[in-house]
Write a protein that holds these residues in place. Structure first.
Motif, PDB file in Angstrom:
ATOM      1  N   LEU A 133       0.807  -1.216   0.000  1.00  0.00           N
ATOM      2  CA  LEU A 133       0.000   0.000   0.000  1.00  0.00           C
ATOM      3  C   LEU A 133       0.840   1.266   0.000  1.00  0.00           C
ATOM      4  CD1 LEU A 133      -2.729  -0.949   2.647  1.00  0.00           C
ATOM      5  CD2 LEU A 133      -2.591  -1.576   0.224  1.00  0.00           C
ATOM      6  N   THR A 134       0.282   2.307  -0.607  1.00  0.00           N
ATOM      7  CA  THR A 134       0.858   3.639  -0.513  1.00  0.00           C
ATOM      8  C   THR A 134       0.478   4.255   0.829  1.00  0.00           C
ATOM      9  OG1 THR A 134      -1.077   4.735  -1.438  1.00  0.00           O
ATOM     10  CG2 THR A 134       0.580   3.922  -3.009  1.00  0.00           C
ATOM     11  N   GLU A 135       1.117   5.339   1.186  1.00  0.00           N
ATOM     12  CA  GLU A 135       0.756   6.020   2.434  1.00  0.00           C
ATOM     13  C   GLU A 135      -0.690   6.493   2.390  1.00  0.00           C
ATOM     14  OE1 GLU A 135       2.207   9.808   5.163  1.00  0.00           O
ATOM     15  OE2 GLU A 135       3.669   8.680   3.988  1.00  0.00           O
ATOM     16  N   GLN A 136      -1.114   6.972   1.236  1.00  0.00           N
ATOM     17  CA  GLN A 136      -2.502   7.421   1.099  1.00  0.00           C
ATOM     18  C   GLN A 136      -3.471   6.264   1.323  1.00  0.00           C
ATOM     19  OE1 GLN A 136      -3.397   9.162  -2.723  1.00  0.00           O
ATOM     20  NE2 GLN A 136      -5.408   9.878  -2.094  1.00  0.00           N
ATOM     21  N   GLU A 137      -3.147   5.090   0.785  1.00  0.00           N
ATOM     22  CA  GLU A 137      -4.007   3.914   0.964  1.00  0.00           C
ATOM     23  C   GLU A 137      -4.015   3.447   2.419  1.00  0.00           C
ATOM     24  OE1 GLU A 137      -3.537   2.097  -3.565  1.00  0.00           O
ATOM     25  OE2 GLU A 137      -2.091   1.558  -1.994  1.00  0.00           O
ATOM     26  N   LYS A 138      -2.875   3.503   3.078  1.00  0.00           N
ATOM     27  CA  LYS A 138      -2.816   3.132   4.494  1.00  0.00           C
ATOM     28  C   LYS A 138      -3.694   4.070   5.332  1.00  0.00           C
ATOM     29  CE  LYS A 138       1.974   1.611   3.961  1.00  0.00           C
ATOM     30  NZ  LYS A 138       3.388   1.936   4.268  1.00  0.00           N
ATOM     31  N   THR A 139      -3.600   5.363   5.031  1.00  0.00           N
ATOM     32  CA  THR A 139      -4.422   6.345   5.742  1.00  0.00           C
ATOM     33  C   THR A 139      -5.903   6.079   5.512  1.00  0.00           C
ATOM     34  OG1 THR A 139      -2.677   8.012   5.538  1.00  0.00           O
ATOM     35  CG2 THR A 139      -4.910   8.803   5.981  1.00  0.00           C
ATOM     36  N   ALA A 140      -6.255   5.792   4.265  1.00  0.00           N
ATOM     37  CA  ALA A 140      -7.653   5.489   3.941  1.00  0.00           C
ATOM     38  C   ALA A 140      -8.129   4.257   4.699  1.00  0.00           C
ATOM     39  CB  ALA A 140      -7.807   5.283   2.435  1.00  0.00           C
TER      40      ALA A 140
END
Length: 221
Positions: A133-140
């Motif tokens: 996952l990207t950081e954005q995906e982890k945050t989501a």
């Protein structure tokens, strides 16, 4: 430095090898009972046998949609219900990573919510497999796990390209809701790592190594 017993109370003593024998599962359970680990994390096919053999002496955790996560929502719901009916008190589910990669966070959230409804009062831990996952995906996913009412967010299956990372734990703490706890898993094989993840705020650590590290037993491979 934490006492060994304190660390072990946070350990999901884990054996999820494809060829795990009953003898190995028994050893895992005996160690969990002897050293007071938070749970044993075992394949679903062993839940009933472990419950019959050990009763209430240990907490049974199992996995669903494991390890790739791309089974259907309906099959995960069935797996979850079946696991709880057979005696599991905790369920670690793998999200549908393909849905997340396709940008359908609402579908991922709905799946988590459906599995939580299926397990009821049992504990649901959501494995997001951070290595993909990207950081954005982890945050989501922090927000999705919170919104769906799950009990834990978990880093990894241990079968991906990388396991738990301290930086991911720090990110989780920023974005999860106050009722969501953190479980780290994958590649945690030293006392220093155990201490570090607990110090960063993890409530659980999934590993097959902790009992061996802290008690000088032969452990489970």
């Amino acid at each position: 430095m934490r006492e060994n017993r304190e660390i072990l109370r946070h350990i999901d003593h884990t054996l999820l090898n494809a060829a795990a024998s009953w003898e190995e599962i028994q050893r895992l359970c005996e160690e969990a009972v002897a050293y007071g680990t938070a749970s044993v994390c075992i394949p679903p096919c062993y839940i009933e046998r472990v419950r019959e053999a050990y009763g209430d002496r240990l907490n049974i955790c199992t996995v669903i949609g494991f390890p790739l996560g791309y089974s259907t929502r309906e099959s995960k719901v069935f797996e979850a219900k079946d696991a709880v009916e057979k005696g599991a008190q905790e369920v670690d589910m793998v999200i549908n990573i393909t849905d997340l990669k396709n940008g359908d966070i609402q579908k991922v959230t709905a799946e988590i919510r459906a599995v939580k409804e299926a397990v009821g009062d049992a504990v649901l831990k959501v494995i997001i497999e951070t290595c993909y996952l990207t950081e954005q995906e982890k945050t989501a996913m922090c927000r999705a796990v919170t919104s769906a009412g799950a009990d834990y967010i978990k880093t990894s299956t241990g079968f991906g390209t990388k396991g738990a990372d301290i930086e991911d734990i720090r990110l989780f703490k920023k974005y999860i809701g106050e009722n969501v706890k953190i479980k780290a898993a994958g590649g945690i094989r030293t006392r220093e790592a155990l201490e570090a993840f607990l110090s960063e705020g993890c409530d659980r650590i999934g590993t097959s190594s902790a009992v061996k590290l802290l008690t000088n037993t032969t452990g489970c491979e």
